[in-house]
Design an enzyme around this catalytic site. Structure first.
Site, short mmCIF file in Angstrom:
data_model
loop_
_atom_site.label_atom_id
_atom_site.label_comp_id
_atom_site.label_asym_id
_atom_site.label_seq_id
_atom_site.Cartn_x
_atom_site.Cartn_y
_atom_site.Cartn_z
N SER A 181 0.83 -1.19 0.00
CA SER A 181 0.00 0.00 0.00
C SER A 181 0.87 1.25 0.00
O SER A 181 1.72 1.42 -0.88
CB SER A 181 -0.94 -0.05 1.21
N ARG A 241 -12.28 5.83 10.01
CA ARG A 241 -11.80 4.45 10.10
C ARG A 241 -12.78 3.48 9.45
O ARG A 241 -12.38 2.56 8.75
CB ARG A 241 -11.58 4.08 11.56
N ASP A 281 -8.57 -6.80 -4.94
CA ASP A 281 -8.22 -5.48 -4.41
C ASP A 281 -8.73 -4.41 -5.37
O ASP A 281 -8.14 -4.14 -6.40
CB ASP A 281 -6.70 -5.39 -4.25
N HIS A 313 -7.95 -5.42 -0.43
CA HIS A 313 -6.65 -4.80 -0.20
C HIS A 313 -5.93 -5.42 0.99
O HIS A 313 -4.70 -5.46 1.04
CB HIS A 313 -6.84 -3.30 0.00
N ASP A 314 -6.68 -5.90 1.97
CA ASP A 314 -6.09 -6.51 3.16
C ASP A 314 -5.30 -7.78 2.85
O ASP A 314 -4.62 -8.31 3.74
CB ASP A 314 -7.17 -6.84 4.19
#
Length: 409
Positions: A182, A252, A349, A382-383
């Site tokens: 990232s 968040r 992602d 994305h994680d």
């Protein structure tokens, strides 16, 4: 104040990352920033894993993503109240007993992707951070109060300049590799362009040469949630007894959802209700498990992260655009690169989609550069760069096991 370390520790416990302690170093000179301002003093929080070779030629710099810190591997000597292991369902994997574990522990250590039997791995908290490195919550020497919004606006290039100045203090002039996911991957790319003769290889994971407009928009929404909170107080909330926790919590929530995929959320939560067999006709209480999960993510994040740091690092990653910064085209931007490059992307992602890595690979190949692209089929969005450690490990070990000419050690 933590005293400046005159002699940085350059070795961890033999055979294992084990328990580690964050160290601190003060840069001796002011840093010139892209915004036209200079910054001094600057304190860097960092950790090291493995043993530095006599020639100081086995160093890997690990760069963290937006909400990470210097504690990348091993167990923290002083475990935090909230874990920085942000991957999807991290608590399900780790439990409270592993709260002090580094955010990339599965990738750093003996026999792992970044093998500490071979390499000396360095991880720093980035400039603008809130976990030991100078940032908006640090004391402004001019006023004696926290910088807040008076901290200079920073770029990814500024983060890299800071890392270069830090490594100079360790006596490290050349890097065997730079790796990150990232925002960390952006730093690796910036390193390879800015200091091409000083980097042997880069490992860029779930990253891009420029965030897509949708990503820029989501980051803008998150920042507006913070600045729109009355408790932000124009950024001068330190010491007032009030902080923009509500806005930060929404930021968040927004950010966390961009890191996941529809499939991963559907598989884990579906439309299951949280506490009842039927809906309760309420506007504020969480009705669904996914709502409760988001609230939990918000509550834990605001206890460990500074809202102003979120604003600054989010802005830095949205400014990042290699084509704009270097010559107007991606190919021209990448022309100085000498480092062998490994790009890893993930099929699900959508925030940093594989297309960004494919564009990087195509531009590097057009220049005759040494580049490898791996796209991993995985459902977590994305994680994945934090979750698919087992699948990334052989790719990275194989890549780092090659000489610059392409052959094995």
């Amino acid at each position: 104040m933590i005293p400046r370390m005159a002699t940085p520790s350059l070795k961890t416990a033999a055979g294992s990352v084990g328990t580690v302690e964050t160290q601190y170093l003060d840069l001796p000179k002011p840093l010139e920033l892209d915004c036209g301002r200079s910054l001094h003093p600057i304190r860097i929080a960092y950790e090291t894993y493995g043993t530095l070779s006599p020639a100081r030629d086995n160093v890997i710099l690990v760069c963290h993503a937006l909400s990470g810190d210097a504690h990348a591997a091993g167990f923290s000597k002083t475990p935090p109240s909230e874990s920085t292991r942000d991957g999807f369902a991290a608590e399900d994997r780790d439990g409270t007993s592993r709260r002090g574990l580094g955010w990339w522990d599965g990738m750093i250590g003996p026999g792992k992707a970044f093998d500490t039997d071979r390499f000396f791995v360095v991880s720093t908290n980035l400039l603008g951070g809130c976990r030991g490195t100078t940032g908006p919550s640090s004391t402004n020497p001019t006023t004696g109060r926290p910088y807040g919004p008076d901290f200079p606006v920073i770029t990814v290039a500024d983060l890299v300049r800071t890392e270069r100045a830090f490594l100079n203090e360790l006596g490290v002039t050349r890097l065997a590799a730079i790796a990150g996911g990232s925002l960390g991957g952006m730093q690796a790319l910036e390193w390879a362009i800015r200091y091409p003769e000083q980097v042997d290889a880069i490992v860029v994971i779930a990253s891009t040469h420029a965030l897509q407009p949708q990503g820029v928009a989501w980051n803008a929404i998150a920042r507006n949630a913070i600045t729109g909170d009355p408790d932000w107080q124009g950024g001068h909330y330190y010491g007032t007894g009030r902080a923009p926790n509500a806005g930060m919590g929404v930021a968040r929530m927004v950010g966390h959802m961009t890191y996941l995929s529809a499939k991963s959320l559907g598989d884990k939560f579906g439309r299951r209700l949280q506490v009842a067999d039927d809906i309760r006709y309420t506007l504020t209480a969480p009705e669904f498990e996914i709502e409760n999960y988001l609230r939990h993510q918000a509550d834990t994040f605001v206890r460990r992260f500074d809202a102003n740091t979120y604003l600054y690092t989010s802005r830095a990653l949205t400014y990042f655009d290699l084509a704009r910064q270097y010559g107007g085209t991606l190919t021209e931007a990448l022309r100085p690169v000498c480092a062998r490059t490994l790009l890893i992307a993930f099929s699900s992602d959508w925030l940093y989609p594989p297309s960004g890595s494919e564009e990087l690979a195509a531009a590097l190949r057009a220049l005759g550069k040494d580049v490898s692209l791996q796209v991993i089929e995985a459902p977590y969005g994305h994680d994945c760069f934090l979750l698919e450690e087992a699948r990334q490990t052989p790719m990275i070990r194989g890549f780092l096991g090659e000489r610059p000419g392409g052959g094995p050690d």
